[in-house]
Structure formats: structure tokens, C-alpha cells
Enzyme design. Structure first.
Site, mmCIF file in Angstrom:
data_model
loop_
_atom_site.group_PDB
_atom_site.id
_atom_site.type_symbol
_atom_site.label_atom_id
_atom_site.label_comp_id
_atom_site.label_asym_id
_atom_site.label_seq_id
_atom_site.Cartn_x
_atom_site.Cartn_y
_atom_site.Cartn_z
ATOM 1 N N ASP A 149 46.110 45.441 33.992
ATOM 2 C CA ASP A 149 45.132 44.563 33.326
ATOM 3 C C ASP A 149 44.771 45.130 31.970
ATOM 4 O O ASP A 149 44.374 46.290 31.858
ATOM 5 C CB ASP A 149 43.853 44.481 34.170
ATOM 6 C CG ASP A 149 44.042 43.648 35.415
ATOM 7 O OD1 ASP A 149 44.467 42.498 35.294
ATOM 8 O OD2 ASP A 149 43.748 44.167 36.513
ATOM 9 N N GLY A 172 36.353 43.186 41.489
ATOM 10 C CA GLY A 172 35.283 43.168 42.478
ATOM 11 C C GLY A 172 34.468 41.889 42.563
ATOM 12 O O GLY A 172 33.394 41.876 43.166
ATOM 13 N N ASP A 213 45.094 35.947 41.271
ATOM 14 C CA ASP A 213 44.432 37.202 40.910
ATOM 15 C C ASP A 213 42.917 37.026 40.950
ATOM 16 O O ASP A 213 42.365 36.183 40.242
ATOM 17 C CB ASP A 213 44.902 37.572 39.487
ATOM 18 C CG ASP A 213 44.389 38.915 38.987
ATOM 19 O OD1 ASP A 213 43.772 39.647 39.776
ATOM 20 O OD2 ASP A 213 44.624 39.209 37.803
ATOM 21 N N HIS A 243 49.183 41.935 32.753
ATOM 22 C CA HIS A 243 48.286 40.779 32.623
ATOM 23 C C HIS A 243 47.428 40.978 31.376
ATOM 24 O O HIS A 243 46.475 41.763 31.387
ATOM 25 C CB HIS A 243 47.414 40.698 33.894
ATOM 26 C CG HIS A 243 46.409 39.596 33.884
ATOM 27 N ND1 HIS A 243 45.363 39.544 34.784
ATOM 28 C CD2 HIS A 243 46.282 38.480 33.120
ATOM 29 C CE1 HIS A 243 44.636 38.465 34.548
ATOM 30 N NE2 HIS A 243 45.172 37.802 33.543
HETATM 31 C C1 DX5 Z 1 40.250 40.507 36.754
HETATM 32 C C2 DX5 Z 1 41.582 41.219 36.748
HETATM 33 C C3 DX5 Z 1 42.073 41.474 38.111
HETATM 34 C C4 DX5 Z 1 41.199 42.410 38.908
HETATM 35 C C5 DX5 Z 1 41.358 42.086 40.346
HETATM 36 O O1 DX5 Z 1 39.935 40.045 35.516
HETATM 37 O O2 DX5 Z 1 42.557 40.436 36.097
HETATM 38 O O3 DX5 Z 1 43.433 41.875 38.149
HETATM 39 O O4 DX5 Z 1 41.501 43.760 38.709
HETATM 40 O O5 DX5 Z 1 40.417 42.814 41.060
HETATM 41 P P1 DX5 Z 1 39.806 42.326 42.447
HETATM 42 O O6 DX5 Z 1 40.973 42.222 43.414
HETATM 43 O O7 DX5 Z 1 38.856 43.392 42.777
HETATM 44 O O8 DX5 Z 1 39.185 40.976 42.217
HETATM 45 ZN ZN ZN Z 2 44.713 40.865 36.497
#
Ligand code: DX5
Ligand code: ZN
Length: 209
Positions: free
Chosen positions: A32, A142, A172, A63
Site C-alpha cells: 500500500d 483496520g 481490499d 496498490h
Molecule cells: C486500505 C489499504 C488496505 C489495508 C487493508 O486503504 O488499501 O490494503 O491495509 O487492511 P485491513 O485488512 O486491516 O482492512
Molecule cells: Zn490496499
């Protein structure tokens, strides 16, 4: 279903978290990148990401939650990622961005935020390898899974069948052992805190697979 693990929220340092992910059955490391513009948070610079992942073994699923994705693509392509995904809402130069990724022999993904109409993807679907449906507002780990994402996945699966296309679908945000049961048609599920805020990554990943 394949699993991509995001190291954004973890009990451990980024280095340790990546090492732990490398030793699991996860299919990808989900990277990310936030610019503090497209999303409010800013996390790593591209230099930090390159330093952190220069010896990665698992395929990378990058991403970009950034404006001007092309700048990041140029800088990150040296990591030889499997996918680079950018946000449809982040640029007016969608075709140019797709071409920029393809030219580097990297698979192209486009991500959409929870309130973006799925139909806005239509012109690009024949050109890309992956759609990443955000099941939370991008910008932080989270958060809770937005239930409307289930309908959006079904809509996209129908579009794929009706148009005889073969892009993959990923999701995601807020994916855990309960929410994953609501989206069995996914090709790839991204999970962050459910895996990385635990003491046993592999056990958590197994409950997702
Ligand atoms: C959110 C990110 C995600 C995040 C997912 O903006 O793109 O990839 O890290 O984390 P969880 O699974 O905790 O929602
Ligand atoms: Zn992500």
C-alpha cells in the site's frame, strides 16, 4: 481464492512483518502506498518501499493510493511487481497510465472506491488484468467491511461473464474469516490487520483460503 497480505498495520516492524509474510502460504505481498493527497494519510516514500522490498521472494501486488500514478510506476517498476493497481479516481489519464504499466510487462489493475459506480470501469475492462474493489474507504487499515461491496462484486462478475472478459477481481478492506464468506467469487482477497495483527500469520491465512 488467492490471498494477498498487506503489511500496513502490524504488531511488528515493517521488515519483520514482511519476513513473517514471506514464510506463509500467502500468494502475494500487498504493497500500500499513500501520498497524503489522494488519501489523507501518507505512509512510505518510494525509496523506502524499494529498500524494504528489494529482496522480496513472493510476487508483489502494488496498490497506489496516490495522484499522478505514472511517477510512482516509473519508480517502482524496478521491483518487478506482478501487479500495479492505481485508482480510477486518481487520474484523468487512465489509458496513458494503463499503457505505462503494460510497457513494463507488469499486470495492470484499476481500483475503485466504495462510492464509485462500477459502470465507470466499462471502457477499461478489456484492457486490464485486475479490478480491485475497495470494501472500505482507502487510507487506513483496520476498518470495517462495507456490506454493499458484496453487491458490487456480483455486478462486476456479471459484467465479466456477459462481455466474455477475463480480468481478475480482488477486494481490499476489512477482510477476515467472517467477511470472506460473503464474497466467495473473488479471485484475490487482500487482508491486512486480520493477518498481521495476530501472533500466527499462517493460521489466520488458512482460515481465509
Ligand atoms: C486500505 C489499504 C488496505 C489495508 C487493508 O486503504 O488499501 O490494503 O491495509 O487492511 P485491513 O485488512 O486491516 O482492512
Ligand atoms: Zn490496499
Amino acid at each position: 481464492m488467492e490471498i494477498a497480505v498487506s503489511y500496513l498495520s502490524s504488531y511488528y516492524s515493517k521488515e519483520k512483518t514482511i519476513e513473517l509474510i514471506e514464510n506463509t502460504s500467502a500468494n502475494y505481498i500487498h504493497v500500500d502506498l499513500m501520498d497524503g493527497g489522494f488519501v489523507a494519510n501518507k505512509n512510505f516514500t518510494t525509496e523506502e518501499v524499494i529498500e524494504l522490498l528489494k529482496e522480496h521472494k513472493k510476487p508483489l501486488d502494488i496498490h497506489l493510493m496516490t495522484f499522478d500514478p505514472i511517477i510512482y510506476i516509473e519508480e517502482l517498476s524496478g521491483l518487478n511487481p506482478e501487479y500495479i493497481t492505481f485508482h480510477l479516481e486518481a487520474t484523468k489519464e487512465v489509458i496513458k497510465t494503463i499503457e505505462c504499466i503494460k510497457r513494463r510487462n507488469i499486470k495492470v489493475g484499476i481500483s475503485i472506491k466504495p462510492n464509485t459506480n462500477i459502470l465507470e470501469l466499462m471502457p477499461y475492462l478489456p484492457l486490464i488484468d485486475l479490478v480491485l474493489i475497495m470494501s472500505v474507504e482507502p487510507g487506513a487499515g483496520g476498518q470495517s467491511f462495507i456490506k454493499d461491496s458484496i453487491k458490487r462484486l456480483e455486478e462486476l462478475v456479471k459484467i465479466r461473464i456477459d462481455n466474455n472478459l477475463n480480468f481478475k477481481i480482488s477486494m481490499d478492506g476489512g477482510i477476515n474469516n467472517e467477511t470472506i464468506k460473503l464474497v466467495p467469487n473473488l479471485d484475490i482477497a487482500v487482508s491486512g490487520s486480520y493477518v498481521c495483527k495476530s501472533n500466527d500469520y499462517e493460521t489466520q491465512i488458512k482460515t481465509l483460503k
